[in-house]
Structure formats: structure tokens, C-alpha cells
Design an enzyme around this catalytic site. Sequence first.
Site, PDB file in Angstrom:
ATOM      1  N   TYR A 118      40.287  55.554  -8.557  1.00 35.47           N
ATOM      2  CA  TYR A 118      40.091  56.898  -8.008  1.00 35.47           C
ATOM      3  C   TYR A 118      41.308  57.270  -7.183  1.00 35.47           C
ATOM      4  O   TYR A 118      41.802  56.455  -6.391  1.00 35.47           O
ATOM      5  CB  TYR A 118      38.838  56.904  -7.123  1.00 35.47           C
ATOM      6  N   ASP A 213      48.532  53.522  -5.300  1.00 35.30           N
ATOM      7  CA  ASP A 213      47.612  54.229  -4.424  1.00 35.30           C
ATOM      8  C   ASP A 213      47.003  53.201  -3.477  1.00 35.30           C
ATOM      9  O   ASP A 213      46.076  52.469  -3.839  1.00 35.30           O
ATOM     10  CB  ASP A 213      46.534  54.934  -5.251  1.00 35.30           C
ATOM     11  N   LYS A 241      43.199  57.034   4.754  1.00 35.40           N
ATOM     12  CA  LYS A 241      42.162  56.259   5.433  1.00 35.40           C
ATOM     13  C   LYS A 241      42.667  55.594   6.730  1.00 35.40           C
ATOM     14  O   LYS A 241      42.768  56.274   7.738  1.00 35.40           O
ATOM     15  CB  LYS A 241      41.506  55.296   4.448  1.00 35.40           C
TER      16      LYS A 241
HETATM   17  C1  LIG Z   1      39.597  57.735  -0.672  1.00 36.90           C
HETATM   18  C2  LIG Z   1      40.644  57.612  -1.719  1.00 36.90           C
HETATM   19  C3  LIG Z   1      41.456  58.682  -2.109  1.00 36.90           C
HETATM   20  C4  LIG Z   1      41.200  60.093  -1.657  1.00 36.90           C
HETATM   21  O1  LIG Z   1      41.378  60.264  -0.296  1.00 36.90           O
HETATM   22  P1  LIG Z   1      40.663  61.537   0.410  1.00 36.90           P
HETATM   23  O2  LIG Z   1      41.204  61.488   1.801  1.00 36.90           O
HETATM   24  O3  LIG Z   1      39.191  61.306   0.312  1.00 36.90           O
HETATM   25  O4  LIG Z   1      41.103  62.749  -0.341  1.00 36.90           O
HETATM   26  C5  LIG Z   1      42.503  58.446  -2.972  1.00 36.90           C
HETATM   27  N1  LIG Z   1      42.743  57.215  -3.448  1.00 36.90           N
HETATM   28  C6  LIG Z   1      41.976  56.160  -3.117  1.00 36.90           C
HETATM   29  C7  LIG Z   1      42.308  54.805  -3.653  1.00 36.90           C
HETATM   30  C8  LIG Z   1      40.888  56.326  -2.255  1.00 36.90           C
HETATM   31  O5  LIG Z   1      40.095  55.284  -1.975  1.00 36.90           O
END
Ligand SMILES: *Cc1c(COP(=O)(O)O)cnc(C)c1O
Length: 400
Positions: A118, A213, A241
Site C-alpha cells: 500500500y 516506501d 507515520k
Molecule cells: C500509511 C501508509 C501510507 C499512506 O500514508 P498516509 O499518511 O495514510 O497517506 C503509504 N505507504 C505506506 C507503506 C503506509 O503504511
Amino acid sequence: MRAVGLDEPFFVRRGRGAYLEDAEGNHYLDWVLSWGPLLFGHADRETVDAVRAAAADGTSFGAPTEREVELAAEIVAAVPSVEQVRLVSSGTEAAMSAVRLARAATRRDRVLKFAGCYHGHADGLLVDAGSGIATLGIPATPGVPTAVAADTLVSPFNDLDMTAEAVAAYGEGLACILVEPVAGNMGVVPPEPGFLEGLRRLCDASGALLVFDEVISGFRVARGGAQERYGVLPDLTILGKIIGGGLPLAAFGGRTDLMSLLAPAGDVYQAGTLSGNPLATAAGLAVLHRLRDGAVYDELERTGARLESGLRDAAAGRPVSVQRVGAMVTLFFRAGGVRDFTEASACDTERYGALFRHLLAAGIYVAPSQFEALFVSLAHDDAAVDRTVEAVASFFEAVA
Ligand SMILES: *Cc1c(COP(=O)(O)O)cnc(C)c1O
């Protein structure tokens, strides 16, 4: 909540440390922790003080502040491949902007991602995505134009052969390979030995950029994220995060030659009214400056290992696998481990729902989805771990 057989979510009134209180006054031990940002738990004193002090001086300026530079320096010092960094407000924005930058730098359009990973909800990245998309069983999201989705290639995580085939077929048009180096949004799936190295080689041979990511793994599986832990360096890194300390802040960064293509130095446009917001940078700094001390990661590793082995013992003899990288853990209802999204999807989600409800009744809140992680923090002590393990053991005993 429907994914775990409940109708309604609880509403949160407040949190402290590893605990939540809902609107009806029930208390829960919290393993979700806002889906990962809160490495020191809820209402962490230093974070709250920093935000309060920052707010007293104004909440947004739309002009540079020193804390933005300090936070950027802290990120550059920690994350091995990042020489320059741009602050934004969400992981979605960071991923979207990193992909735009990769496309501009390579003058190519296609993106290769992995099933079950994701990267936020930008149009082109929602194809075969993990997290809520997986939880709700949505294969393709209405509203994403077919033409946009057509530039996204999807390969199975941990499958270097299939990925190499895709790169061979589309390599000339491939702008980047985008990956969660430790998958967290289909439950915790570690990269198999050689997988990340193989992606690096495929990128080098094809001229595509490697984009990690690390929105979850950054400052979690090591201070410098998965790239430090596994020793593989991407061209661009997406963070979020933890670096915002629980406020809306994310970032993307990488080599100077790439980052200097961004406006205003270059002509790849990116902007945000609240980017580098003074409250968010205050919260981020209040967290990151405490992560220079390696003892923090020793402690997270120790607590994570205690949880992992406790869960494994509690579920011994059942068709269950426990997977962990550092301070992220998932108990999968599938024997023999989970190495990709096909295997994650084969988990018994009904049984997961039953475990969720059993734990909630015992005052323990885990993710209301099989395809997420338990987020270990510095606010989780041994007693919290042991209480959780006992509750999981009583679930398996009750169902014999
Ligand atoms: C949470 C998440 C996102 C998206 O971040 P948001 O601040 O919710 O837009 C993107 N990549 C990964 C791996 C994530 O866990």
C-alpha cells in the site's frame, strides 16, 4: 470493524501511553497506535509539550521555519540513501510526489508495484493494494481512470523471477519499482534474502529508479529504516507515520541530483499549504531526537521478540504463523508462513475476526484486519506483552 464481524467502531475519548479510553469509558491496551506513528505511545509528554509550545507561537506560516530544516537534517542523518528531503503532510502525498519525480527523472511513465503493498490512495497506486483495500476485498477502485491504472504493473512480493520478467517486457518504459521493503499492509511480510538486492540490480540494469516506501518501516525496523537493516539503498525514499510524531507530516527524499529536479530548483512541481507545518515539525523533532540513542532500538527489538515468541507459543500446534521484523508483528491464520499477497489472502479471516472479538472483550485492541501489524512501541512494557499473550492463549484454549 465489519471485517471482524462487528457493526460499529468504538469512539476514542483519549489515549495515554499504550492505552486508549473509548467514549463509554472502557479501557483498551492498544496495539494499533494510530497505525504506526506513535513510537512513544499516546499523549507522550515530550511530544505534547513541544506541540503546545509551538502552537503558542502560531500554527502555520506558509514560510520557512528553522524546525523544518532541523527535521530535514535529522532525517538525512538517519536514512542512509537520503541526501535531500521534502516535507509534505501525508504518506499519500509523499508517494504520489516521489512517483512524479521518478517519472520526470527517467522521462518514463510506468510504475511497478507489488500486490498487497500500500502506498496511499493516489490513483495509480491503488491497483492490487493492501491495507483497507485488502481488508474490504476491493479489487479495483471505482474512480480510478483505466488509462491511469494501465501504467501500473503489479508483481508478486518476494518473487524476483516474475519481477524480472515484467522488467524485461516493460523495462524501457519503466520509471520506477516501488516497494515496501518490509511489507506491512498485508500483515508483516519480510523480504526474503536477496529480494531487495535483486530489485536494486533490476533497476540498475533497466534505468528505472528504486523507490522504497518506508512510511511504516522508517525509524521503526531501524533508525535508518529497512534500507539500514538490509543494506540495500534505494534512489528515493518515502517516509511518514513516525517522523510526524502523530501529527500530519510525511516526506520523500533521495539523491541530490534527483531532488534538485523539484520546483523551485527544477521544474517538477510540488507544493503544500501546510507542508512542514510548525506543530508537526515540533512533534516530529520531539520524537526523532530521542531515536539517535541505539538503546531505543534494542528495547523495541527485545519487546518485539518477547511478543513474537509469546504468540508463537500461545498458538503452538495451530495453523498459524507469527511474523516479525523489529517492532512490527503479525499473527497470520495460515500454517507455513506468508511470503506474498496470495498467501496472505489465503488466511482464515473468520478466525482472525474471532480472535479480534475475544481480545477486544478482554480489553485489548488489535487491528480490525488480518492484513495489518501489531505496532510495538516504547510504551508497551513486558506486562502489556504478557497480558496479550495470555489472552491469545486463552482464545486458542477456548476453541480447542
Ligand atoms: C500509511 C501508509 C501510507 C499512506 O500514508 P498516509 O499518511 O495514510 O497517506 C503509504 N505507504 C505506506 C507503506 C503506509 O503504511
